[in-house]
Design a protein around this motif. Structure first.
Motif, PDB file in Angstrom:
ATOM      1  N   GLN A 148      14.510  -0.385   0.314  1.00 46.60           N
ATOM      2  CA  GLN A 148      14.165  -0.940   1.625  1.00 46.60           C
ATOM      3  C   GLN A 148      15.381  -1.631   2.229  1.00 46.60           C
ATOM      4  O   GLN A 148      15.718  -1.412   3.392  1.00 46.60           O
ATOM      5  CB  GLN A 148      12.999  -1.921   1.486  1.00 46.60           C
ATOM      6  N   THR A 151      18.358   1.177   2.830  1.00 43.51           N
ATOM      7  CA  THR A 151      18.170   2.077   3.974  1.00 43.51           C
ATOM      8  C   THR A 151      18.096   1.274   5.271  1.00 43.51           C
ATOM      9  O   THR A 151      18.583   1.723   6.302  1.00 43.51           O
ATOM     10  CB  THR A 151      16.911   2.961   3.827  1.00 43.51           C
ATOM     11  N   GLY A 152      17.525   0.074   5.202  1.00 44.97           N
ATOM     12  CA  GLY A 152      17.483  -0.776   6.396  1.00 44.97           C
ATOM     13  C   GLY A 152      18.879  -1.182   6.832  1.00 44.97           C
ATOM     14  O   GLY A 152      19.195  -1.203   8.030  1.00 44.97           O
ATOM     15  N   ARG A 155      20.527   1.856   8.379  1.00 46.81           N
ATOM     16  CA  ARG A 155      19.993   2.138   9.717  1.00 46.81           C
ATOM     17  C   ARG A 155      20.446   1.100  10.726  1.00 46.81           C
ATOM     18  O   ARG A 155      20.706   1.424  11.885  1.00 46.81           O
ATOM     19  CB  ARG A 155      18.456   2.185   9.692  1.00 46.81           C
ATOM     20  N   SER A 156      20.585  -0.147  10.284  1.00 48.11           N
ATOM     21  CA  SER A 156      20.984  -1.208  11.222  1.00 48.11           C
ATOM     22  C   SER A 156      22.380  -0.949  11.769  1.00 48.11           C
ATOM     23  O   SER A 156      22.736  -1.409  12.848  1.00 48.11           O
ATOM     24  CB  SER A 156      20.908  -2.582  10.559  1.00 48.11           C
ATOM     25  N   HIS A 181      10.835   5.501   2.994  1.00 53.98           N
ATOM     26  CA  HIS A 181      12.084   4.885   3.443  1.00 53.98           C
ATOM     27  C   HIS A 181      12.987   5.855   4.195  1.00 53.98           C
ATOM     28  O   HIS A 181      14.025   5.454   4.706  1.00 53.98           O
ATOM     29  CB  HIS A 181      12.865   4.352   2.233  1.00 53.98           C
TER      30      HIS A 181
ATOM     31  N   ARG B 164       6.706  -0.877   8.946  1.00 57.53           N
ATOM     32  CA  ARG B 164       8.059  -0.449   8.678  1.00 57.53           C
ATOM     33  C   ARG B 164       8.951  -0.628   9.899  1.00 57.53           C
ATOM     34  O   ARG B 164      10.126  -0.952   9.788  1.00 57.53           O
ATOM     35  CB  ARG B 164       8.073   1.000   8.217  1.00 57.53           C
ATOM     36  N   GLU B 165       8.375  -0.415  11.083  1.00 58.56           N
ATOM     37  CA  GLU B 165       9.162  -0.636  12.298  1.00 58.56           C
ATOM     38  C   GLU B 165       9.534  -2.110  12.423  1.00 58.56           C
ATOM     39  O   GLU B 165      10.649  -2.456  12.802  1.00 58.56           O
ATOM     40  CB  GLU B 165       8.382  -0.181  13.532  1.00 58.56           C
ATOM     41  N   ASP B 168      12.323  -2.863   9.919  1.00 56.04           N
ATOM     42  CA  ASP B 168      13.621  -2.373  10.414  1.00 56.04           C
ATOM     43  C   ASP B 168      14.163  -3.300  11.486  1.00 56.04           C
ATOM     44  O   ASP B 168      15.362  -3.546  11.568  1.00 56.04           O
ATOM     45  CB  ASP B 168      13.476  -0.952  10.976  1.00 56.04           C
ATOM     46  N   SER B 169      13.254  -3.796  12.299  1.00 52.00           N
ATOM     47  CA  SER B 169      13.656  -4.700  13.367  1.00 52.00           C
ATOM     48  C   SER B 169      14.185  -6.012  12.788  1.00 52.00           C
ATOM     49  O   SER B 169      15.207  -6.537  13.244  1.00 52.00           O
ATOM     50  CB  SER B 169      12.446  -4.922  14.265  1.00 52.00           C
TER      51      SER B 169
END
Lengths: 213, 192
Positions: A148, A151-152, A155-156, A181, B164-165, B168-169
């Motif tokens: 988590q 990958t976060g 992606r960021s 994920h 999950r959104e 990510d935020s």
């Protein structure tokens, strides 16, 4: 060598996070490096199976001549761990074992800062080879949490992320949980004629057909 | 975290400083201020989200207070208030962050916000894992045709997607230091 000619895959874009899943000896590691080399100008590879030198050599097979500093490696297999960073270079970090996901994450964040702030060759990609090695040493919950963050983080930054998992040694349920994920899954297999094939799920409404590579 | 505003516990024996911090933070948060280690330990509860803990207190050291908070099982975030830049000794202790005096109002808010974001992230990931597990069990028990028309399954999938959104935020706002803390948190609180 099908995929090398048109190295880019229609459905895939440079900011996707992908999971390559399949049985042994179906070209997953190769596919990971190939995609990183095609879509990205600089890459970081977290390696639990091959040492740093080997990873760079393999990457260059697809990327051509690239200097060491643009291929970051977190080597979890040489079993080296230095406190005063004598053996580490700006682009090569060592973690004593795949079990130490905190160590992997901390070293990755060091490379993340370097690649994000200092290197400017272009798009960055991150490869993880492999999730199965992580699962051999840690429980699913911790691996899920690690992925988590990883990958976060990827992606960021708008980077590409590609992880490999061996389906033969991974519980179906665990596989299902970890898929969340990723934007898409690339499944690999060997067909009856002994040819390697892949197909893509998740990026488009229905799965692609099986394609040789 | 309680449903209303997050709770910040300030532990600082320099009373004027404690009062200043409290005044700054009160506009946005519920603030409790204490002037010693023992009182801090008596005041600790599940509701406290962030502790700002002075390194040197008259009765206990900041390090000792931190240890006893963790031993008691509280999972709040703790930032050390110190007059010197953290050196390696201090980094050995398990503080999540450092407030180096003198500190500006904006910087203090920044630290508190970052720690609260980590708390939120923690809770969201736990929830997400729980949902993903439930979905995986349903997926292993039923064939996919049946799942597609199963209301509970579809609702959970939507729920997980939204969660999950949000995650990510939350992560999109993280600086490298926050990722490092998130990696250091791995495995805490997981059953063996």
């Amino acid at each position: 060598m099908g995929i090398a000619d048109e190295a880019r895959i229609e459905e895939i874009s440079a900011s996707d996070t992908l999971l390559i899943a399949g049985p042994p000896m179906t070209g997953k590691y190769q596919l990971m490096l190939q995609l990183l080399a095609s879509y990205c100008d600089q890459s970081i590879v977290i390696s639990t199976k091959n040492q740093a030198d080997r990873v760079r050599k393999d990457y260059r097979q697809f990327a051509g001549e690239v200097s060491d500093e643009y291929i970051g490696v977190i080597d979890c297999v040489s079993h080296r761990e230095t406190i005063n960073d004598v053996e580490e270079t700006p682009s090569t970090k060592y973690v004593s074992s795949p079990q130490n996901m905190t160590g992997i994450g901390v070293k990755f964040t060091e490379l993340y800062s370097r690649f994000h702030d200092d290197l400017d060759r272009g798009q960055t990609g991150v490869g993880l080879h492999s999730i199965s090695q992580l699962l051999m040493h840690s429980d699913i919950k911790t691996v899920y949490q690690f992925l988590q963050v990883l990958t976060g983080q990827i992606r960021s930054a708008g980077w590409m992320g590609i992880a490999v998992v061996e389906t033969a040694v991974t519980d179906d349920e665990n596989l299902q949980m970890l898929q969340h994920h990723f934007d898409g899954i690339i499944e690999t297999r060997e067909n009856d004629a002994g040819q390697r094939e892949y197909r893509i799920k998740g990026l488009t409404p229905s799965a692609s057909e099986w394609r040789e590579f | 975290m309680s449903e209303d505003r997050p709770t910040i516990l300030i532990v600082e024996d320099e009373e004027e400083l404690a009062d200043t911090f409290a005044r700054w933070l009160e506009s946005d948060y519920k603030v409790i201020k204490v002037y010693s280690g023992e009182v801090a330990l008596q005041t600790m509860s599940e509701d406290v989200d962030v502790v700002l803990l002075d390194r040197r207190l008259p009765d206990l050291s900041g390090g000792e207070v931190l240890e006893r908070i963790r031993d008691a099982g509280y999972e709040c975030r703790v930032a050390m208030i110190t007059a010197v830049d953290p050196d390696f000794d201090i980094l050995e202790m398990e503080f999540d962050d450092y407030v180096v005096k003198p500190v500006l109002q904006d910087d203090l808010f920044g630290i508190v916000e970052r720690l609260l974001a980590l708390q939120t992230y923690d809770e969201q990931v736990k929830q997400s894992f729980g949902l993903a597990s439930k979905l995986a069990i349903l997926e292993s028990e039923k064939p996919s045709e049946e799942l597609r028309s199963n209301e509970e399954y579809n609702e959970r999938r939507e729920e997980l997607k939204k969660l999950r959104e949000q995650i990510d935020s939350t992560l999109a706002g993280f600086e490298p230091d926050a990722f490092t803390i998130a990696y250091r948190d791995l495995g805490h609180g997981n059953e063996k």
